[in-house]
Write an enzyme that holds these catalytic residues in place. Structure first.
Site, PDB file in Angstrom:
ATOM      1  N   SER A 154     -21.916  54.906  15.628  1.00  0.00           N
ATOM      2  CA  SER A 154     -21.966  53.695  14.801  1.00  0.00           C
ATOM      3  C   SER A 154     -21.293  53.839  13.458  1.00  0.00           C
ATOM      4  CB  SER A 154     -23.421  53.265  14.607  1.00  0.00           C
ATOM      5  OG  SER A 154     -24.007  53.027  15.862  1.00  0.00           O
ATOM      6  N   CYS A 196     -25.933  46.697  14.750  1.00  0.00           N
ATOM      7  CA  CYS A 196     -25.910  45.870  15.947  1.00  0.00           C
ATOM      8  C   CYS A 196     -24.662  46.166  16.769  1.00  0.00           C
ATOM      9  CB  CYS A 196     -25.923  44.399  15.541  1.00  0.00           C
ATOM     10  SG  CYS A 196     -25.715  43.293  16.948  1.00  0.00           S
ATOM     11  N   HIS A 249     -30.818  41.547  18.219  1.00  0.00           N
ATOM     12  CA  HIS A 249     -31.068  41.432  16.785  1.00  0.00           C
ATOM     13  C   HIS A 249     -31.221  39.983  16.337  1.00  0.00           C
ATOM     14  CE1 HIS A 249     -29.209  45.437  17.137  1.00  0.00           C
ATOM     15  NE2 HIS A 249     -30.121  45.745  16.203  1.00  0.00           N
TER      16      HIS A 249
END
Lengths: 626, 374
Positions: free
Chosen positions: A320, A374, A361
């Site tokens: 991420s 996300c 989310h």
């Protein structure tokens, strides 16, 4: 025989005697001519041979430079030790000599004999070490016995003051190899010398090693010294001052607590490496001392791979963390995004790409997407941007290219693009692959030092420096310490708004309620950071991602945490990778926090470069060696 | 008590005496320069050599006063006694340097091979004059003197002492050439030697010790094994060559002072001398030796009778041969056969024997003058 005949006979004999005399005198003349040939015609040749007989150069090895940290704390030094050596040219009978010495010291002669045989070299009169670490008693026994060709030599051995601490950064030394002897970079280094083989020891070997000196001796036929004719003192190697802060380094090592992984901390203002950890560590002293081939095999085949410097050689999917350059690309091209709805899954071409959060989310914007990490948001916008736009922005931040850190063996990682795939694989880029790339999985990979350098660039709003481990050196002109100039890299001139949004989001990761990086919160400063999870196995492979924490260790994901602090004027950027650590925030976050705190504790010493230099100069005047 | 006839001194060959004393002095100083002095304990070797020189001078005086014709009358006693000593050394001799050469007689170590050179020379000088003819010797006439030579030759070779053995043969050969062989006998001698050579070589080679064989082999290629047998020759050549034109100076010269040159006071004394005094010194030394040889041959040519001529010639050969071999060996043009340099190398028996032989030579000179007044 009558008297007349007798007289004639006598004359005949006299004539023959005259001939004999002439022959004898001729022989003497020939011998004199031979003497002329040797003494007058070839005098220089034989005089040179006579000089060769008696003259001998005994090499004196220079002392290798010490290594200090940025505050002048001694990390690596030399300790004296005595070794038993043979001057093979003076040994009349190798077996007998070794047997004598072995009997004297009550040792097994076989290994010593084997070493003497193996280390036969073509440099004359260079002592060949056959046993190290003699005791004082052994030294005096050998000196007393006075065996021809046997010598005790004082050797300086490398001592790593903090043991295995910073072992990959410091590196180790080892006897110069045949290949290195042929290498012009090692010109003037004598066989048998220890040179840097790894880490800073190798990278800065040329200045650390010094210049050997020598003593010109006159020796007798047995090789014993008669007198000293001349002496060239060896020039000691220069000390090396590293940029690392030992406190931070040790805090990082303690925080990793034996887990495999890496920590890299940089000063975003100049690229100085504050700490560089690769775990598991090695024992540089053991390796420098020279290990048996069995032991070496054991080290090099260790499943924990201690010989890899994970900080610069370990390539992992950035996970991420890669969402940051994707977000930057998004902000610069399509602009800020709001009102996105995340349902927890993203169907694409008959396949469902899932979010790490199964229930999704909900309604989020770009800020939330970074804070909550996300996946669906970045699947969607990553696909809109396309792989080549992502690669463009990520490439500007240094992904896919070595950072240029001054450590050997740095790897480039991989930043995929459609051109790359065509070239490397001969295939077209599939849009589905962009989805994986947008969340830092798939082909994308990076080293911890790349990630740290990237975070530094985000923290400085686009100013980039190549990471450096050398702080500077003592000037020969004014005797004062001079810092090495930072090595700037092409910057990343994005808009101030873009950097502002990214900075807010990264602060949110650590400080907002829904952030994934709470573990990095510190009372000492506002931390901006990003968690990451590098998948070891593909999601589709059947491992239940919710049960990652209970999965077998070697299948667990690698945990990332990258941060900089203080968020609005960063003085440190950190990348933490914990192999098979599961989710990034929980495991890697606290490590990053401890590193940041250890560094900020020394803040007053880090106020400015001038303060740093002043510290070193003061120490130098106070007595130099610390 | 032995008294020296005043006329002996009157007619002494002072050229000879001067040459001998000069060479002796050079020998003693060279020994002084390369051997330990008092500080290392024991009597310094140069002092020992001095005392041997005194004994040698006495031997010289005694033999120069002793009528060589009377001496030749005792030659066969002397010869057989020497042979007996050689057999003795064969059975109970003392081993030194890997060879049996010494025998203790009444507390004095003797090298019978040194005596043998002289006794064979005397024996030959006694044998030939009575049988000499203008036509020259036939081959079968050489049988008896041949046996006289071969007996000690074989015994000396067995010790083994290659240098002394070869010297005996050399003296025999030169004396044969002087007394004259018939042309046919010369051919026969050459043929027989040619045919016998392989057998002789076999005997000769087998009688050698390992180190001697190595020396002969490395003579052919001294560089091949610098630390082995060729080492001596290499170091000797280096020492001589390093001497240069003017030399390194007295007690200077690293080759000899730092002991790279082995046996600096015995077999390789010439190398030490050459390193210290250079080509100029070598020239002086060789002139002295040349003078000595010329003096000896001059005495032979002027001898009053054939035995005197042969004695003088034989003694001169006896001195010349080791000079050639020793210098040739140190200069690297002859094999290392362990022959000392006459009058210079350290060693008692050799010195005294040489001085005695020179005394006989002097007597040949003296007798010529004495006979004129008779």
């Amino acid at each position: 025989m009558n008297p007349v005949d007798r007289e004639a006979m006598a004359w005949a004999l006299r004539r023959r005697l005259g001939v004999a005399l002439a022959v004898m005198l001729t022989v003497l003349l020939l011998l004199l001519l031979r003497s002329w040939y040797l003494q007058v015609l070839n005098h220089e040749h034989y005089e040179a041979l006579a000089r060769n007989n008696r003259a001998r150069v005994v090499v004196q090895k220079p002392e290798r430079g010490a290594i200090y940290d940025r505050y002048g704390r001694l990390l690596v030094t030399n300790t004296p030790s005595f070794a038993l050596a043979l001057v093979l040219d003076d040994v009349p009978d190798l077996d007998a000599t070794v047997a004598t010495v072995a009997a004297l010291l009550d040792l097994d002669p076989k290994p010593m004999l084997a070493r003497a045989r193996r280390e036969r070299r073509n440099v004359p009169y260079l002592p060949v070490t056959i046993r190290e670490n003699l005791t004082l008693r052994e030294v005096s026994l050998i000196e007393w016995a006075h065996v021809a060709g046997v010598a005790v030599i004082g050797e300086a051995k490398r001592h790593y003051v903090f043991g295995q601490s910073a072992s990959h950064l410091l590196g180790y030394v080892g006897e110069i190899t045949e290949a290195q002897l042929a290498d012009p970079r090692f010109a003037g280094v004598l066989p048998g010398t220890n040179v840097g083989q790894y880490g800073a020891e190798a990278r800065y070997d040329e200045s650390l090693r010094g210049v050997p000196g020598g003593r010109n001796l006159e020796v007798d036929a047995k090789g014993f010294e008669v007198r000293e004719l001349a002496r060239t003192p060896p020039i000691a190697g220069e000390d090396l001052y590293l940029t690392i802060d030992l406190d931070v380094q040790q805090a990082a090592e303690a925080a990793l607590a034996g887990r495999a992984g890496s920590v890299v901390a940089l000063d975003p203002r100049n690229g100085r490496v504050i700490a560089l950890v690769s775990s598991p560590a090695l024992d540089p002293e053991e390796v420098s001392r020279g290990v048996t081939s069995e032991r070496w095999k054991a080290i090099s085949t260790d499943p924990g791979r201690p010989l890899i410097n994970r900080a610069v050689q370990g390539v992992y999917p950035p996970g991420s963390i890669f969402k940051i350059p994707v977000a930057a690309a998004l902000l610069e091209t399509l602009g800020y995004q709001e009102g996105f709805y995340c349902s927890g899954e993203h169907p694409f071409k008959g396949r469902i790409y899932r979010d790490w959060k199964e229930e999704g989310h909900g309604h989020i914007n770009l800020h939330d997407a970074i804070v909550q990490s996300c996946d669906v948001f970045f699947y969607t916008y990553g696909r809109r941007l396309g792989i080549d736009t992502i690669a463009d922005y990520a490439g500007r931040f240094g992904f896919g290219r070595p950072t240029g850190i001054d450590l050997p063996g740095e790897r480039a990682g991989l930043l995929p693009s459609s051109a790359w795939k065509k070239k490397a694989r001969g295939e077209v880029w599939y849009p589905g692959e962009t989805l994986s790339a947008a969340i830092g999985q798939g082909y994308v990979s990076a080293t911890p030092v790349q990630v740290a350098a990237f975070m530094a660039a985000v923290g400085t709003k686009g100013t980039r420096f190549a990471p450096g481990i050398r702080l500077g050196d003592w000037s020969k002109q004014d005797g004062r310490f001079h810092l090495d100039a930072p090595r700037p890299l092409p910057g990343v001139p994005l808009s101030a708004a873009t950097y502002g949004i990214l900075n807010d989001a990264l602060k949110g990761v650590v400080h907002e309620a829904k952030g994934t990086g709470h573990a990095a919160q510190s009372p000492m400063a506002v931390v901006a950071g990003k968690t990451g999870t590098a998948q070891v196995v593909a999601i589709a492979a059947g491992v239940d991602r919710k049960k990652m924490d209970t999965a077998p260790p070697h299948l667990r994901d690698h945990a990332w945490f990258a941060a900089y602090a203080p968020a609005d004027a960063p003085t440190i950027a950190v990348a933490v990778l914990v192999e098979h650590g599961g989710h990034g925030g929980g495991v890697a976050g606290p490590v990053a926090r401890q590193v940041i705190e250890a560094y900020l504790k020394n803040a007053e010493r880090n106020v400015s470069d001038d303060a740093l230099v002043a510290t070193l100069n003061k120490q130098h005047q106070a007595g130099g060696e610390m | 008590m032995f008294t020296v006839d005043r006329r002996v001194l009157e007619h002494m060959d002072w050229r000879l005496v001067a040459l001998v004393l000069a060479i002796l002095a050079l020998g003693v100083t060279t020994i002084y320069s390369v051997t330990p002095q008092w500080s290392r304990g024991g009597t310094p070797l140069f002092l020992k050599q001095c005392s041997w020189a005194v004994v040698g001078v006495v031997a010289f005086v005694v033999f120069s006063a002793f009528d060589y014709q009377r001496l030749l009358g005792y030659a066969h006693y002397f010869y057989w006694a020497t042979l007996a000593l050689l057999v003795l050394v064969e059975s109970l001799g003392r081993v030194g340097m890997g060879a049996q050469r010494w025998v203790d007689v009444g507390g004095v170590s003797l090298q019978p091979s040194e005596l043998a050179k002289l006794s064979v020379t005397l024996m030959l000088a006694r044998y030939f004059p009575e049988r000499i003819t203008a036509a020259g010797f036939r081959f079968r006439d050489l049988l008896v003197p041949g046996i006289y030579v071969l007996l000690p030759f074989g015994l000396i070779l067995r010790q083994p002492d290659l240098g002394s053995a070869l010297l005996v043969v050399f003296v025999f050969g030169v004396i044969l050439l002087i007394v004259g062989l018939r042309r046919r006998s010369l051919v026969w001698a050459a043929l027989l030697t040619g045919m016998g050579l392989p057998f002789l070589w076999e005997f000769f080679w087998n009688s050698l010790r390992e180190y001697q064989r190595n020396r002969l082999l490395t003579f052919l290629n001294p560089g091949a094994d610098p630390l082995g047998s060729g080492y001596h020759v290499m170091q000797s050549k280096i020492a001589i060559g390093a001497g240069g034109l003017a030399g390194q100076g007295f007690q200077q010269g690293t080759q000899s002072q730092l002991k790279f040159l082995p046996e600096g006071h015995t077999d390789f004394i010439f190398s030490v001398f050459a390193e210290q005094w250079g080509f100029l010194g070598v020239t002086v030394l060789l002139l002295l030796f040349a003078g000595l040889i010329a003096c000896g041959m001059d005495i032979a040519m002027k001898a009053k009778d054939l035995p005197g001529m042969l004695v003088a010639a034989g003694v001169t050969c006896m001195l010349t041969f080791p000079i050639f071999i020793n210098l040739g060996m140190t200069l690297g043009v002859a094999p290392v056969v362990g022959v000392p340099l006459p009058l210079m190398s350290y060693g008692g028996t050799a010195l005294v024997t040489t001085m005695a032989a020179l005394g006989i030579l002097a007597n040949v000179h003296v007798q010529r003058h004495l006979s004129l007044y008779r």
